[in-house]
Motif scaffolding. Structure first.
Motif, PDB file in Angstrom:
ATOM      1  N   GLY A  29       0.793  -1.129  -0.102  1.00 54.93           N
ATOM      2  CA  GLY A  29      -0.084   0.025   0.088  1.00 54.93           C
ATOM      3  C   GLY A  29       0.686   1.306  -0.026  1.00 54.93           C
ATOM      4  O   GLY A  29       2.019   1.326  -0.221  1.00 54.93           O
ATOM      5  N   THR A  84       0.922   5.509   2.138  1.00 50.30           N
ATOM      6  CA  THR A  84       0.016   6.154   3.074  1.00 50.30           C
ATOM      7  C   THR A  84       0.664   7.510   3.139  1.00 50.30           C
ATOM      8  O   THR A  84       1.971   7.595   2.418  1.00 50.30           O
ATOM      9  CB  THR A  84       0.698   5.516   4.394  1.00 50.30           C
ATOM     10  OG1 THR A  84       0.394   4.104   4.454  1.00 50.30           O
ATOM     11  CG2 THR A  84      -0.100   6.133   5.561  1.00 50.30           C
ATOM     12  N   SER A 105      -4.840   6.414   3.075  1.00 46.01           N
ATOM     13  CA  SER A 105      -3.999   5.336   2.823  1.00 46.01           C
ATOM     14  C   SER A 105      -4.773   4.385   1.674  1.00 46.01           C
ATOM     15  O   SER A 105      -6.013   4.490   1.466  1.00 46.01           O
ATOM     16  CB  SER A 105      -3.714   4.359   3.965  1.00 46.01           C
ATOM     17  OG  SER A 105      -4.966   3.821   4.590  1.00 46.01           O
ATOM     18  N   ARG A 106      -4.015   3.513   1.096  1.00 46.65           N
ATOM     19  CA  ARG A 106      -4.718   2.762  -0.024  1.00 46.65           C
ATOM     20  C   ARG A 106      -3.917   1.322   0.042  1.00 46.65           C
ATOM     21  O   ARG A 106      -2.598   1.510   0.324  1.00 46.65           O
ATOM     22  CB  ARG A 106      -4.605   3.345  -1.563  1.00 46.65           C
ATOM     23  CG  ARG A 106      -5.382   4.430  -1.672  1.00 46.65           C
ATOM     24  CD  ARG A 106      -6.781   4.055  -1.852  1.00 46.65           C
ATOM     25  NE  ARG A 106      -7.760   5.129  -2.501  1.00 46.65           N
ATOM     26  CZ  ARG A 106      -8.152   6.132  -1.682  1.00 46.65           C
ATOM     27  NH1 ARG A 106      -7.784   6.189  -0.315  1.00 46.65           N
ATOM     28  NH2 ARG A 106      -9.002   7.061  -2.142  1.00 46.65           N
ATOM     29  N   THR A 107      -4.403   0.430  -0.593  1.00 43.09           N
ATOM     30  CA  THR A 107      -3.650  -0.947  -0.555  1.00 43.09           C
ATOM     31  C   THR A 107      -3.886  -1.300  -1.932  1.00 43.09           C
ATOM     32  O   THR A 107      -5.010  -0.913  -2.716  1.00 43.09           O
ATOM     33  CB  THR A 107      -4.248  -1.802   0.348  1.00 43.09           C
ATOM     34  OG1 THR A 107      -5.492  -2.098   0.245  1.00 43.09           O
ATOM     35  CG2 THR A 107      -3.802  -1.796   1.811  1.00 43.09           C
ATOM     36  N   PHE A 108      -3.059  -2.140  -2.433  1.00 50.34           N
ATOM     37  CA  PHE A 108      -2.949  -2.768  -3.788  1.00 50.34           C
ATOM     38  C   PHE A 108      -2.600  -4.041  -3.837  1.00 50.34           C
ATOM     39  O   PHE A 108      -1.789  -4.621  -3.028  1.00 50.34           O
ATOM     40  CB  PHE A 108      -2.521  -1.972  -4.736  1.00 50.34           C
ATOM     41  CG  PHE A 108      -1.064  -1.666  -4.613  1.00 50.34           C
ATOM     42  CD1 PHE A 108       0.019  -2.607  -4.788  1.00 50.34           C
ATOM     43  CD2 PHE A 108      -0.478  -0.293  -3.983  1.00 50.34           C
ATOM     44  CE1 PHE A 108       1.306  -2.308  -4.368  1.00 50.34           C
ATOM     45  CE2 PHE A 108       0.655  -0.093  -3.742  1.00 50.34           C
ATOM     46  CZ  PHE A 108       1.623  -1.113  -3.790  1.00 50.34           C
ATOM     47  N   GLU A 127       1.315   1.055  -9.584  1.00 50.45           N
ATOM     48  CA  GLU A 127       0.333   0.907  -8.444  1.00 50.45           C
ATOM     49  C   GLU A 127       0.612   1.840  -7.367  1.00 50.45           C
ATOM     50  O   GLU A 127      -0.205   2.436  -6.782  1.00 50.45           O
ATOM     51  CB  GLU A 127       0.679  -0.579  -7.654  1.00 50.45           C
ATOM     52  CG  GLU A 127      -0.195  -1.798  -8.437  1.00 50.45           C
ATOM     53  CD  GLU A 127       0.589  -2.308  -9.484  1.00 50.45           C
ATOM     54  OE1 GLU A 127       1.606  -1.740  -9.992  1.00 50.45           O
ATOM     55  OE2 GLU A 127       0.192  -3.416 -10.150  1.00 50.45           O
ATOM     56  N   GLU A 134      -0.398   5.115  -8.673  1.00 52.52           N
ATOM     57  CA  GLU A 134      -2.030   5.315  -8.663  1.00 52.52           C
ATOM     58  C   GLU A 134      -2.457   5.582  -7.558  1.00 52.52           C
ATOM     59  O   GLU A 134      -3.314   6.483  -7.085  1.00 52.52           O
ATOM     60  CB  GLU A 134      -2.436   3.919  -9.419  1.00 52.52           C
ATOM     61  CG  GLU A 134      -3.561   4.177 -10.129  1.00 52.52           C
ATOM     62  CD  GLU A 134      -3.394   5.190 -11.325  1.00 52.52           C
ATOM     63  OE1 GLU A 134      -4.146   6.009 -11.292  1.00 52.52           O
ATOM     64  OE2 GLU A 134      -2.696   4.904 -12.060  1.00 52.52           O
ATOM     65  N   SER A 135      -2.183   4.914  -6.327  1.00 61.28           N
ATOM     66  CA  SER A 135      -2.510   4.942  -4.893  1.00 61.28           C
ATOM     67  C   SER A 135      -1.910   6.119  -4.331  1.00 61.28           C
ATOM     68  O   SER A 135      -2.964   6.740  -3.748  1.00 61.28           O
ATOM     69  CB  SER A 135      -1.989   3.811  -4.291  1.00 61.28           C
ATOM     70  OG  SER A 135      -2.113   2.466  -4.840  1.00 61.28           O
ATOM     71  N   ALA A 168      -4.334   8.748  -5.642  1.00 61.99           N
ATOM     72  CA  ALA A 168      -5.791   8.868  -4.911  1.00 61.99           C
ATOM     73  C   ALA A 168      -5.573   9.273  -3.471  1.00 61.99           C
ATOM     74  O   ALA A 168      -6.575  10.020  -2.792  1.00 61.99           O
ATOM     75  CB  ALA A 168      -6.125   7.265  -4.939  1.00 61.99           C
ATOM     76  N   CYS A 169      -4.554   8.892  -2.880  1.00 61.36           N
ATOM     77  CA  CYS A 169      -4.337   9.291  -1.458  1.00 61.36           C
ATOM     78  C   CYS A 169      -4.331  10.756  -1.330  1.00 61.36           C
ATOM     79  O   CYS A 169      -5.060  11.617  -0.622  1.00 61.36           O
ATOM     80  CB  CYS A 169      -3.134   8.731  -0.837  1.00 61.36           C
ATOM     81  SG  CYS A 169      -3.243   7.167  -0.484  1.00 61.36           S
TER      82      CYS A 169
END
Ligand code: COA
Length: 577
Positions: free
Chosen positions: A98, A100, A116-119, A133, A136-137, A140-141
């Motif tokens: 992920g 953070t 935070s995001r996970t992938f 990944e 991209e995450s 978004a965060c």
């Protein structure tokens, strides 16, 4: 919002954030993290509402984070801390990872968490996961964080303290070469690949080839029945060396050989030219199983109307011989009875133009630059000359400089929304550029827009490129969706009853263009300027290339990025600087 990007370098993640946030309407400026006092000065001049730190190698000084909120992008799951986040995740086979975004405080990676995001993880290199990944995450965060700023200012929302966040991450140390070491007599192929991927693009795995120390990169699974003692070099292909493992083999595409003058990252067979020449060559045919390693690969759709040619050159860099092989492949697939040819580049980069590291390593950098740009131009000419079928450049990964203009040689350009384009040459020591850009760019953009692009030297997202007409379409979600949609759209083009008419128009346009000004004239004019860049009295290109391939730390932020350093810059309070 006024946002200052404080970053170690303008890398892929910083570029994507810069381009996307600018498109969102934020006012951005960039400062490279060179020295505390320089960063402090940038903050004072720009007076940002927020500082965004996408890529830092050291802590933000208290003199900054205590006065201006700083959001730091950490490529790890909640609770993860340390400088080797992705390295550990890949090497230890994490199934999900992920990103953070946390607010800088006195402790590295320990600030309050904004988003935070996970992938899910893929079998890919650290650099590839980072560019896709993680980027991209992170985007978004960052967007989520910025959307909370108003609430936060009014005291209606608070970021979560790390102690209360309950993530599964933990503090990890810097990964050292001793952690990365491969035991060729013990480690199976999966372990070897994980170690190599966790260290790619930097720092590579310290190892040895032919008894000489080197760092290994660019690993791909080889045949299970390759034979040979574990660790032995058994064959070569496309610049790579096949090395036996206990249960199969791996291709090692690139190495940095110690003891050589410059320790550049080069194709394995070039760094160990003498030893590799003695290995048997295992050439790869163009049409073969997709999992059989090789830089060039060709396949056709079920009905045989569409051809897909991929050229997965490491880092998108195309050396002279790689261009020659690609040109030969284009000639070969041009003999197939397809109606549409899709050029899919590589999965990580579509192309980044001439191979600057191989040029740096050459006996004469000027001669190799000249040979390389001519070979690159021949590739472009072969694409432009394919007048009996429609050509599509399908960008799965980023493209820069000459690689971007190579894409313009196709009739249609499609790109994944995550792609970042750098359609300019000037960052490489004022390089003029070739690849028929003086012919290709005006086909797509009016003179002022084209000029803004090449002089502006800024990254452009695929979405913005489509909006301005530089490319045709931007589509697809994460993962394999872009490729699936590309296949379907290419099939539609090939099946379109209007295709013959379209091809006739293409042929007529090429003939008219040629009559107005032959392609050879564009090339001659561009190459005359490039000749001066390579052989002239101004060494800027050679200096810039040296710093680029040796990753010399930045000593100042270029003016086109640091808008707060422009004369006449106005602060938010209206005060002119
Ligand atoms: N030749 C050799 N290596 C290249 C390269 C090229 N043309 N373009 C990129 N690379 C390498 C980088 O050195 C880096 O190597 P690493 O694996 O050791 O880290 C890797 O590819 C990734 O590049 P990086 O700069 O970190 O990627 P990015 O996504 O942050 O930036 C670009 C992309 C295109 C802006 C940047 O790589 C660039 O400016 N490349 C040079 C383009 C150019 O001037 N080409 C020559 C004129 S045609």
């Amino acid at each position: 919002m006024r946002i200052l990007l404080l970053t170690h370098g303008f890398n892929s993640l910083s570029q994507r954030l810069y381009a996307e946030l600018a498109a969102d309407g934020h006012q951005l400026s960039v400062e490279f993290d060179i020295r505390d006092s320089v960063a402090e000065e940038a903050v004072a001049r720009f007076a940002p509402a927020f500082i965004l730190a996408p890529f830092l190698k050291r802590a933000i000084p208290a003199s900054i984070w205590q006065h201006c909120p700083c959001l730091v992008v950490h490529p790890g799951v909640v609770g993860d801390r340390g400088p080797s986040a992705l390295d550990w995740a890949i090497q230890e086979g994490e199934e999900a990872w992920g990103v953070t975004v946390l607010q800088a405080n006195g402790e590295m990676d320990a600030g309050d968490i904004w988003a935070s995001r996970t992938f899910p993880m893929r079998a890919a290199t650290k650099a590839d996961l980072y560019r896709r990944e993680v980027t991209e995450s992170a985007l978004a965060c960052v967007r989520e964080s910025l959307s909370r700023v108003d609430e936060w200012r009014r005291g209606h929302w608070r970021p979560t303290p790390l102690s209360a966040a309950g993530g599964r991450g933990r503090q990890r140390p810097l990964m050292r070469q001793s952690d990365r070491r491969i035991d060729w007599h013990l480690d199976d192929t999966t372990t070897v690949l994980a170690r190599l991927r966790a260290a790619d693009g930097v720092p590579g795995v310290a190892d040895a080839l032919f008894g000489e120390p080197c760092h290994l990169y660019d690993a791909h699974p080889g045949p299970r029945d390759a034979g040979g003692e574990p660790g032995a070099c058994i064959a070569r292909r496309d610049g790579a060396i096949l090395r036996a493992t206990v249960d199969g083999s791996v291709w090692i595409g690139h190495v940095r050989r110690q003891g050589t003058q410059q320790m550049l990252k080069l194709p394995a067979t070039e760094a160990f030219a003498g030893q590799a020449a003695a290995l048997p060559e295992r050439p790869a045919v163009l049409m073969r199983a997709a999992d059989d390693y090789g830089e060039l690969h060709y396949q056709e759709s079920a009905g045989g109307r569409v051809g897909f040619l991929s050229f997965a050159f490491y880092n998108g860099a195309m050396g002279t011989d790689q261009c020659r092989r690609l040109e030969a492949a284009i000639r070969q697939v041009a003999a197939r009875p397809t109606r549409v040819l899709v050029l899919t580049g590589g999965p990580e980069f579509w192309s980044n133009g001439i191979h600057l590291a191989r040029i740096e390593a050459a006996e004469s950098a000027a001669d190799e630059s000249w040979a390389n740009i001519n070979a690159m131009d021949d590739v472009c000419a072969s694409v432009i000359g394919l007048t009996d079928r429609l050509t599509v450049a399908a960008l799965r990964g980023n493209a820069g400089a000459g690689g971007c203009f190579l894409a313009l040689a196709a009739d249609l350009i499609w790109a994944h929304p995550g792609v970042v384009l750098n359609p300019h040459y000037k960052n490489m020591g004022n390089l003029y550029g070739s690849e028929y850009w003086t012919y290709l760019l005006p086909r797509r953009l009016a003179a002022d827009a084209a000029n803004r692009l090449v002089e502006g030297r800024l990254p452009v997202t695929a979405g913005a490129a489509a909006a301005m007409g530089l490319i045709d379409r931007c589509f697809g979600r994460a993962g394999a969706d872009f490729e699936a949609q590309t296949r379907a759209r290419a099939e539609q083009l090939a099946a379109d009853p209007a295709l013959s008419e379209r091809l006739a128009a293409k042929l007529a346009r090429r003939a008219a263009d040629e009559a107005a000004k032959p392609l050879a004239h564009y090339r001659d004019e561009e190459l005359a300027r490039m000749h001066r860049n390579f052989y002239g009295f101004d060494p800027s290109y050679h200096v810039a290339r040296y710093h680029f391939v040796h990753k010399t730390p930045q000593s100042w932020t270029p003016r086109h990025l640091a808008c707060h350093r422009e004369p006449g810059w106005r602060r938010a309070d209206g005060a002119a600087e």
